[in-house]
Scaffold this motif. Structure first.
Motif, mmCIF file in Angstrom:
data_model
loop_
_atom_site.group_PDB
_atom_site.id
_atom_site.type_symbol
_atom_site.label_atom_id
_atom_site.label_comp_id
_atom_site.label_asym_id
_atom_site.label_seq_id
_atom_site.Cartn_x
_atom_site.Cartn_y
_atom_site.Cartn_z
ATOM 1 N N ILE B 33 41.412 47.455 25.418
ATOM 2 C CA ILE B 33 41.562 47.055 26.572
ATOM 3 C C ILE B 33 43.219 46.229 26.543
ATOM 4 C CG2 ILE B 33 41.276 45.525 28.731
ATOM 5 C CD1 ILE B 33 38.380 45.784 28.298
ATOM 6 N N ALA B 34 43.307 45.855 25.480
ATOM 7 C CA ALA B 34 44.456 44.888 25.370
ATOM 8 C C ALA B 34 45.610 46.092 24.930
ATOM 9 C CB ALA B 34 44.485 43.803 24.057
ATOM 10 N N ALA B 35 45.231 47.169 24.174
ATOM 11 C CA ALA B 35 46.118 48.024 24.016
ATOM 12 C C ALA B 35 46.473 49.251 24.922
ATOM 13 C CB ALA B 35 45.699 48.470 22.452
ATOM 14 N N CYS B 36 45.264 49.167 25.620
ATOM 15 C CA CYS B 36 45.200 50.642 26.601
ATOM 16 C C CYS B 36 45.611 50.170 28.121
ATOM 17 C CB CYS B 36 44.060 51.188 26.488
ATOM 18 S SG CYS B 36 43.923 52.573 27.754
ATOM 19 N N ALA B 37 46.921 50.585 28.582
ATOM 20 C CA ALA B 37 47.296 50.268 29.853
ATOM 21 C C ALA B 37 46.299 50.627 31.041
ATOM 22 C CB ALA B 37 48.592 50.853 30.181
ATOM 23 N N PHE B 38 45.756 51.940 30.650
ATOM 24 C CA PHE B 38 44.813 52.381 31.835
ATOM 25 C C PHE B 38 43.664 51.311 31.683
ATOM 26 C CE2 PHE B 38 41.413 55.316 33.351
ATOM 27 C CZ PHE B 38 42.118 55.918 34.317
ATOM 28 N N CYS B 39 43.050 51.305 30.832
ATOM 29 C CA CYS B 39 41.898 50.290 30.745
ATOM 30 C C CYS B 39 41.970 49.016 31.242
ATOM 31 C CB CYS B 39 41.122 50.254 29.182
ATOM 32 S SG CYS B 39 40.413 51.801 28.984
ATOM 33 N N THR B 40 43.287 48.381 31.209
ATOM 34 C CA THR B 40 43.534 47.064 31.369
ATOM 35 C C THR B 40 43.398 47.277 32.975
ATOM 36 O OG1 THR B 40 45.217 46.782 29.802
ATOM 37 C CG2 THR B 40 45.231 45.241 31.531
ATOM 38 N N GLU B 41 43.895 48.378 33.640
ATOM 39 C CA GLU B 41 44.133 48.537 35.033
ATOM 40 C C GLU B 41 42.563 48.707 35.536
ATOM 41 O OE1 GLU B 41 47.942 50.771 36.427
ATOM 42 O OE2 GLU B 41 46.141 51.868 36.696
ATOM 43 N N THR B 42 41.870 49.698 34.573
ATOM 44 C CA THR B 42 40.327 49.762 35.213
ATOM 45 C C THR B 42 39.718 48.295 35.321
ATOM 46 O OG1 THR B 42 40.658 51.770 33.913
ATOM 47 C CG2 THR B 42 38.571 50.832 34.513
ATOM 48 N N LYS B 43 39.855 47.330 34.240
ATOM 49 C CA LYS B 43 39.256 46.019 34.158
ATOM 50 C C LYS B 43 39.754 45.220 35.495
ATOM 51 C CE LYS B 43 39.020 42.029 31.614
ATOM 52 N NZ LYS B 43 39.968 41.435 30.797
ATOM 53 N N ARG B 44 40.780 45.040 35.737
ATOM 54 C CA ARG B 44 41.237 44.605 36.870
ATOM 55 C C ARG B 44 40.768 44.906 38.319
ATOM 56 N NH1 ARG B 44 47.317 45.002 36.704
ATOM 57 N NH2 ARG B 44 47.356 43.691 35.033
ATOM 58 N N ILE B 45 40.887 46.255 38.418
ATOM 59 C CA ILE B 45 40.267 46.839 39.556
ATOM 60 C C ILE B 45 38.803 46.454 39.743
ATOM 61 C CG2 ILE B 45 39.967 49.114 40.990
ATOM 62 C CD1 ILE B 45 42.326 50.205 39.508
ATOM 63 N N THR B 46 37.965 47.117 38.691
ATOM 64 C CA THR B 46 36.648 46.599 38.573
ATOM 65 C C THR B 46 36.243 45.232 38.880
ATOM 66 O OG1 THR B 46 36.458 48.309 36.756
ATOM 67 C CG2 THR B 46 34.317 47.169 37.250
ATOM 68 N N GLN B 47 36.813 44.243 38.487
ATOM 69 C CA GLN B 47 36.852 42.907 38.798
ATOM 70 C C GLN B 47 36.973 42.534 40.171
ATOM 71 O OE1 GLN B 47 39.475 41.156 35.608
ATOM 72 N NE2 GLN B 47 37.843 40.525 34.250
ATOM 73 N N GLN B 48 38.065 43.045 40.744
ATOM 74 C CA GLN B 48 38.283 42.631 42.153
ATOM 75 C C GLN B 48 37.462 43.467 43.019
ATOM 76 O OE1 GLN B 48 40.505 40.854 43.633
ATOM 77 N NE2 GLN B 48 41.322 40.080 41.704
ATOM 78 N N PHE B 49 36.974 44.706 42.753
ATOM 79 C CA PHE B 49 35.860 45.278 43.465
ATOM 80 C C PHE B 49 34.729 44.600 43.480
ATOM 81 C CE2 PHE B 49 37.137 48.682 46.240
ATOM 82 C CZ PHE B 49 38.662 48.659 45.916
ATOM 83 N N GLN B 50 34.121 44.175 42.058
ATOM 84 C CA GLN B 50 33.252 43.299 42.045
ATOM 85 C C GLN B 50 33.151 42.075 42.799
ATOM 86 O OE1 GLN B 50 30.170 43.857 40.434
ATOM 87 N NE2 GLN B 50 30.901 45.993 39.782
#
Ligand SMILES: [Zn+2]
Lengths: 194, 160
Positions: B33-50
């Motif tokens: 996640i730290a190295a992948c921009a797409f997964c960083t974004e995925t984590k942020r979106i998932t957290q907000q929607f959760q």
């Protein structure tokens, strides 16, 4: 009975799968009418499936009264139109699909707006985060909210989202990508926003 | 070019949805996640929607028994509407029949000679009886078809 934990990892699915066979095949019910359902069977179905659908409706509309109305109508439609012998696992996307269609019909015919009031009333301890959610949800179109909710809250695959929204699996991918891009920009930390 | 997807994104969504705190994520996934921009974004979106989902879930759905009662009431209204529909159809047919019969019967009476009255009336009355019986059979048939059709349009059953 609080049958499912909405946010727990896949617990909604597991319990749906457990609860519905008991409904689809109640003892002695086959002899008469396999589509008939008594109050207890309905309660099992409802408690196994209603919470995530209700949260989805509130998340998309932001209005409790609309969510309650649409939820009730969703179950009416489900009971009257579900195909005979529907596999239990398919109930969940099918219910989401009915709810999504009812919501769209409602918006089309009543020209209702989506003020997302519910997010104002929430008792969140993290005010910044709450404001972020509100800002993002208000900036997204209803279709975008639907797609993102199903993907990131319900954890649905593109195929499941297609079933739940009535879109083709082929069109889900670009639509979800665009919605995600929009949400990602809105959610970027202050300094990183364009 | 902007990254469109990452094969690890579903794992990031699943981990975030499960409620594991970021510190407890598997080290290997955390590094990705730290190295992948797409997964960083995925984590942020998932957290907000959760988070949005947590807020939405603070409002519980109406209790099952209440929804059940409303559904039963709605079911009864539908049944009543179906029954009324059938009566309406039959009333229209009856009105049509009355109009057609009047249009057919009155001109004949008008042109009738007084001497022909007795024989014509008996002929007319036997004709009328025949038409009446035929119409009754037709009405019963149409009514049954109407009921069968309206009944077949729903398989929605609620046991009391
Ligand atoms: Zn990645």
């Amino acid at each position: 009975m609080e049958a499912i934990l909405f946010f727990a990892n896949s617990s909604g699915r597991d319990l749906t799968a457990v609860a519905i066979p008991a409904i689809a095949a109640p003892a002695g019910a086959h002899t008469h009418d396999s589509t008939a359902m008594d109050e207890q069977q309905f309660q099992f179905l409802y408690e196994a499936t209603a919470r995530p659908i209700h949260a989805y409706l509130i998340g998309i509309t932001g209005q409790r009264d609309i969510a309650d109305d649409v939820l009730q109508e969703t179950y009416c439609r489900f009971l009257s139109r579900r195909p005979a012998g529907m596999p239990p696992g398919e109930s969940r996307p099918y219910l989401f699909r009915i709810a999504t269609n009812l919501l769209r019909d409602r918006w089309r015919t009543r020209h209702e707006t989506q003020p997302l009031d519910n997010f104002d009333q929430a008792h969140s301890d993290d005010l910044n985060s709450q404001l972020d959610v509100r800002r993002v949800m208000q900036s997204l179109k209803p279709r975008e909210r639907e797609l993102l909710w199903l993907a990131y809250v319900e954890g649905m695959t593109h195929t499941e989202i297609a079933v739940a929204t009535g879109l083709t699996a082929f069109s889900v991918r670009p639509l979800l990508f665009r919605a995600r891009k929009k949400a990602a920009i809105l959610l970027r930390p202050e300094g990183e926003r364009p | 070019m902007r990254q469109r997807t990452c094969e690890r994104a579903p794992s990031v969504i699943a981990a975030t949805r499960s409620g594991i705190s970021p510190a407890d994520l598997p080290a290997e996934l955390k590094d990705h996640i730290a190295a992948c921009a797409f997964c960083t974004e995925t984590k942020r979106i998932t957290q907000q929607f959760q988070h949005a989902a947590t807020i939405a879930a603070q409002t519980p759905p109406p209790p099952a028994h209440l929804v059940w009662q409303k559904m039963r009431a709605q079911r009864q209204r539908q049944a009543l509407r179906r029954a009324t529909q059938c009566v309406t159809v039959m009333s229209i047919l009856a009105a049509l029949y009355a109009v057609v019969l009047t249009a057919w019967y009155l001109p004949q009476l008008w042109h009738m000679q007084p001497s022909q009255n007795s024989t014509s009336l008996s002929a007319l009355s036997s004709g009328t009886v025949f038409v009446g019986v035929l119409t009754a059979i037709l009405a019963v048939f149409l009514g049954s078809c109407c009921l069968a059709f309206l009944g077949s349009r729903t398989n929605f059953r609620l046991h009391s």
